[in-house]
Design a protein around this motif. Structure first.
Motif, PDB file in Angstrom:
ATOM      1  N   GLU A 210       2.992   4.045 -14.064  1.00  0.00           N
ATOM      2  CA  GLU A 210       1.951   4.707 -12.855  1.00  0.00           C
ATOM      3  C   GLU A 210       2.141   3.961 -11.839  1.00  0.00           C
ATOM      4  N   GLU A 211       1.750   2.766 -11.493  1.00  0.00           N
ATOM      5  CA  GLU A 211       1.582   2.004 -10.120  1.00  0.00           C
ATOM      6  C   GLU A 211       1.861   0.588 -10.333  1.00  0.00           C
ATOM      7  N   TRP A 212       2.104   0.324  -8.822  1.00  0.00           N
ATOM      8  CA  TRP A 212       2.386  -1.318  -8.714  1.00  0.00           C
ATOM      9  C   TRP A 212       1.175  -2.061  -8.892  1.00  0.00           C
TER      10      TRP A 212
ATOM     11  N   ASP B 212       0.783  -1.180  -0.060  1.00  0.00           N
ATOM     12  CA  ASP B 212      -0.086  -0.011  -0.012  1.00  0.00           C
ATOM     13  C   ASP B 212       0.870   1.164   0.041  1.00  0.00           C
TER      14      ASP B 212
ATOM     15  N   PHE C   4       5.041  -2.918 -12.241  1.00  0.00           N
ATOM     16  CA  PHE C   4       4.714  -1.549 -12.403  1.00  0.00           C
ATOM     17  C   PHE C   4       4.612  -1.189 -13.736  1.00  0.00           C
TER      18      PHE C   4
ATOM     19  N   ALA D  27       5.227   5.443  -6.481  1.00  0.00           N
ATOM     20  CA  ALA D  27       4.770   5.288  -7.900  1.00  0.00           C
ATOM     21  C   ALA D  27       5.832   5.212  -9.044  1.00  0.00           C
ATOM     22  N   GLU D  28       6.734   4.378  -8.571  1.00  0.00           N
ATOM     23  CA  GLU D  28       7.906   4.419  -9.470  1.00  0.00           C
ATOM     24  C   GLU D  28       8.551   3.037  -9.453  1.00  0.00           C
TER      25      GLU D  28
END
Length: 101
Positions: free
Chosen positions: A61-63, A5, A57, A9-10
């Motif tokens: 943008e997101e995992w 959580d 990833f 964002a990388e």
């Protein structure tokens, strides 16, 4: 709140992966690093509380969690399901649009 959580964002750096590996609940990791950015992991298989979890990833943008797989417990507690790790690794590569090198 789960472990993932709070991911940035990388892509994860080698230092961030190392910190994950030092957590008590983490039994090991298998990271997928970029060939053009050798310090950037875009995929991760993590053994967390007797469950293998595959993350990627995506889209810069997101995992995103790709899949989880529970492990069968053994009396000697030695991990030997490398075939499953390889399967999850391949699923991450497929999601990332990459091929095995």
């Amino acid at each position: 709140m789960g472990l993932f959580d709070s991911l940035p964002a990388e892509p994860l750096s080698r230092a961030q992966i190392s910190r994950l590996e030092q957590m008590d609940a983490v039994g090991g990791t298998h990271s997928i690093y970029s060939q053009t950015e050798p310090d950037s992991a875009y995929g991760l298989v993590i053994l967390l509380n007797e469950t293998l979890r595959a993350w990627a990833f995506l889209d810069g943008e997101e995992w995103v969690e790709i899949r989880t797989a529970d492990l069968e417990t053994r009396d000697d507690t030695e991990f030997d399901d490398y075939d499953l790790v390889e399967e999850l690794h391949d699923e991450i590569l497929s999601e990332l649009g990459a091929t095995k090198v």
